[in-house]
Motif scaffolding. Structure first.
Motif, short mmCIF file in Angstrom:
data_model
loop_
_atom_site.label_atom_id
_atom_site.label_comp_id
_atom_site.label_asym_id
_atom_site.label_seq_id
_atom_site.Cartn_x
_atom_site.Cartn_y
_atom_site.Cartn_z
N GLY A 197 0.70 -1.30 0.05
CA GLY A 197 -0.13 -0.03 -0.07
C GLY A 197 0.79 1.30 0.11
N GLU A 198 1.97 1.18 0.87
CA GLU A 198 2.80 2.48 0.80
C GLU A 198 3.61 2.40 -0.50
OE1 GLU A 198 5.77 2.38 3.97
OE2 GLU A 198 4.23 2.06 5.69
N ALA A 199 3.97 1.33 -1.14
CA ALA A 199 4.94 1.27 -2.38
C ALA A 199 3.62 1.86 -3.45
CB ALA A 199 5.14 0.10 -2.79
N MET A 200 2.71 1.49 -3.60
CA MET A 200 1.87 2.07 -4.76
C MET A 200 1.20 3.42 -4.74
SD MET A 200 2.04 -0.61 -6.45
CE MET A 200 0.50 -0.58 -7.68
N THR A 201 1.26 3.93 -3.16
CA THR A 201 0.55 5.30 -3.07
C THR A 201 1.90 6.30 -3.17
OG1 THR A 201 0.65 4.86 -0.75
CG2 THR A 201 -1.42 4.65 -1.94
N MET A 202 2.92 5.91 -2.88
CA MET A 202 4.09 6.59 -2.61
C MET A 202 5.16 6.87 -3.64
SD MET A 202 5.24 6.21 1.41
CE MET A 202 6.42 7.48 1.57
N GLY A 203 5.34 5.70 -4.42
CA GLY A 203 6.49 5.94 -5.19
C GLY A 203 5.98 6.72 -6.70
N ASP A 204 7.00 7.37 -7.06
CA ASP A 204 7.05 7.61 -8.54
C ASP A 204 7.24 6.32 -9.49
OD1 ASP A 204 6.84 10.48 -8.07
OD2 ASP A 204 8.99 10.47 -7.66
N ARG A 205 8.01 5.64 -9.06
CA ARG A 205 8.26 4.22 -9.60
C ARG A 205 8.10 3.15 -8.51
NH1 ARG A 205 12.83 3.23 -13.40
NH2 ARG A 205 13.81 4.69 -12.04
N VAL A 206 8.08 2.13 -8.61
CA VAL A 206 8.00 0.79 -7.86
C VAL A 206 9.18 -0.26 -8.49
CG1 VAL A 206 6.76 -0.77 -6.47
CG2 VAL A 206 5.76 1.35 -6.77
N ALA A 207 9.90 -0.69 -7.41
CA ALA A 207 10.64 -1.86 -7.81
C ALA A 207 10.51 -3.02 -6.98
CB ALA A 207 12.14 -1.42 -7.58
N VAL A 208 10.23 -4.02 -7.52
CA VAL A 208 9.89 -5.38 -6.86
C VAL A 208 10.89 -6.26 -6.82
CG1 VAL A 208 7.86 -7.08 -6.49
CG2 VAL A 208 7.29 -4.92 -7.60
N LEU A 209 11.26 -6.83 -5.54
CA LEU A 209 12.38 -7.64 -5.22
C LEU A 209 11.82 -8.84 -4.77
CD1 LEU A 209 15.36 -5.52 -3.74
CD2 LEU A 209 15.10 -6.49 -6.02
N LYS A 210 12.55 -9.90 -5.24
CA LYS A 210 12.18 -11.30 -4.86
C LYS A 210 13.45 -12.03 -4.73
CE LYS A 210 9.77 -15.77 -5.72
NZ LYS A 210 9.30 -16.67 -6.85
N GLN A 215 12.42 -8.09 -10.06
CA GLN A 215 11.25 -8.73 -10.73
C GLN A 215 10.79 -7.67 -11.87
OE1 GLN A 215 10.58 -11.94 -10.22
NE2 GLN A 215 12.47 -11.77 -9.14
N GLN A 216 10.36 -6.22 -11.44
CA GLN A 216 10.00 -5.44 -12.28
C GLN A 216 10.29 -4.23 -11.59
OE1 GLN A 216 5.87 -6.13 -13.38
NE2 GLN A 216 5.56 -4.36 -14.57
N VAL A 217 10.37 -3.15 -12.50
CA VAL A 217 10.61 -1.53 -11.83
C VAL A 217 9.51 -0.72 -13.05
CG1 VAL A 217 12.71 -1.24 -12.92
CG2 VAL A 217 11.86 0.24 -11.37
N ASP A 218 8.48 0.00 -12.38
CA ASP A 218 7.70 0.69 -13.31
C ASP A 218 6.86 1.62 -12.38
OD1 ASP A 218 6.36 1.39 -15.41
OD2 ASP A 218 6.49 -0.49 -16.23
N THR A 219 5.94 2.57 -13.08
CA THR A 219 5.08 3.06 -12.42
C THR A 219 3.94 2.27 -11.61
OG1 THR A 219 3.34 3.19 -14.24
CG2 THR A 219 5.12 5.01 -14.07
N PRO A 220 3.24 2.77 -10.37
CA PRO A 220 2.64 1.88 -9.62
C PRO A 220 1.44 1.63 -10.67
CG PRO A 220 3.15 3.86 -8.42
CD PRO A 220 3.93 4.13 -9.79
N LYS A 221 0.87 2.29 -11.32
CA LYS A 221 -0.19 1.87 -12.46
C LYS A 221 0.30 0.86 -13.38
CE LYS A 221 -3.20 3.73 -15.83
NZ LYS A 221 -3.80 4.71 -16.71
N ASN A 222 1.52 0.75 -13.69
CA ASN A 222 2.02 -0.35 -14.92
C ASN A 222 2.13 -1.82 -14.05
OD1 ASN A 222 1.44 1.42 -17.03
ND2 ASN A 222 3.73 2.03 -17.23
N ILE A 223 2.87 -1.41 -12.93
CA ILE A 223 3.14 -2.63 -12.20
C ILE A 223 1.81 -3.36 -11.83
CG2 ILE A 223 3.52 -3.28 -9.85
CD1 ILE A 223 6.06 -2.92 -10.75
#
Length: 359
Positions: A197-210, A215-223
């Protein structure tokens, strides 16, 4: 201000063989707020600490602006870090806490006082400058910790789960303040959280790690709308995406009476459907309602397809369950059978072997 670039960065802790960070390639643009998100053990805090110089880098390089800081001491990297714990000096006032690093650095008192006052204005702390930390709320203490970072005027802010100790209401309010403040200051910021929730509302972009891998880095909308693999699709979104692995015949797979077009080159596909992409329909497939969850303006139906061949999985667990977002004005009853259709334009298709997106 400056950008941050991780180039093929890896970290393997002594006594282990599996990298905590594995070949990380990531750029944080100048002035951007980029959020690193992932489950526990994904490597997000390790990546942040490597940038701060608090963890060794086994291979690869890290740049801040044009400077290679891979082997630079933490104090010389021009970054300021905000931790989960506030780490305030209890015997010092708010003003003294905020200006302490400047005092150690030899900044003249007049300049220190000016910077502290400016930061206090930004953070609505002017009325608390003479108080001790014990007289502050959790949210106020966290703002003091941020103020301590702001007065240093660094090139980069590093924030490691700074809101984890706050209650839900205060966490939501504070993350809004942090986002607004970061945009006002324009300082490049790398923010780590396990809270999507923090990631999707705060970030200009979000980077997902596993497991240490990006795994992916993009805007919250595209993620959210175009996840690159099954992990991202299942990790982002609450409730999680519904998955169904199905055989493909003549370029299509069936979901009850619904035909879903699939590339003819594959024989099996994993279909991903978010709860809000289902809707009541005359044709589709039948679901037995097992639970109804009302969440203020939202309502979610938990059920089981009547057709036992439709083996949905949810949260990566094969359970033949399905989650549907429903109109709260017309909730179904537990035990009722409903027929649902699906928005074909919003279906995600994944390769069941590699997990990668194919549409």
């Amino acid at each position: 201000m400056a950008s941050v670039v991780f180039s093929k960065v890896s970290r393997i802790y002594p006594g282990t063989t599996k990298p905590a960070i594995d070949g990380l390639e990531l750029t944080v643009n100048d002035g951007e707020l980029l959020v690193l998100v992932g489950p526990s053990g994904s490597g997000k805090s390790t990546a942040l600490r490597m940038l701060a110089g608090l963890e060794e880098i086994d291979s690869g390089t890290v740049h801040i602006g044009d400077k290679d800081v891979t082997s630079v001491a933490p104090k010389d990297r021009d970054v300021a870090m905000v931790f989960q714990s506030y780490a305030l000096y209890p015997h010092m006032s708010v003003a003294e806490n905020m200006g302490f690093a400047l005092k150690i650095a030899g900044v003249p008192k007049e300049e220190r006082d000016h910077r502290v006052l400016e930061a206090a204005k930004l953070l609505d702390l002017e009325d608390y400058l003479d108080r001790k930390p014990k007289a502050l709320s959790g949210g106020q203490r966290q703002r003091v910790a941020m103020g301590r970072a702001i007065v240093r005027q660094p090139q980069v802010f590093l924030m490691d789960e700074p809101l984890s100790n706050l209650d839900t209401k205060l966490r939501i309010a504070t993350r809004t303040q942090i986002s607004a403040l970061q945009r006002r200051l324009g300082i490049t910021t790398l923010y780590v959280t396990h809270d999507q929730g923090e990631a999707m509302t705060m970030g200009d972009r979000v980077a997902v790690l596993k497991d240490g891998k990006l795994q992916q880095v993009d805007t919250p909308k595209n993620i959210y709308n175009k996840p690159e693999n099954i992990f991202v699709a299942g990790f982002i979104g609450t409730p999680t995406m519904n998955f169904l692995t199905s055989s493909v015949n003549s370029g299509k797979t069936m979901l009850g009476t619904i035909e879903i077009p699939v590339p003819t080159s594959i024989s099996t596909v994993t279909i991903g459907i978010r709860p809000e992409e289902f809707m009541p329909a005359a044709n589709g497939f039948e679901v037995l309602v097992e639970a109804v969850e009302e969440l203020a303006a939202d309502l979610f139906v938990y059920g089981k397809p009547i057709d036992k061949s439709l083996k949905f999985s949810n949260a990566s667990e094969e359970s033949n369950k399905i989650v549907i977002r429903w109109d709260p004005k017309t909730p179904p009853r537990v035990g009722q059978t409903v027929t649902v259709g699906v928005n074909l334009d919003a279906i995600d298709l994944f390769d069941p072997t590699t997990g990668k997106r194919i549409n």
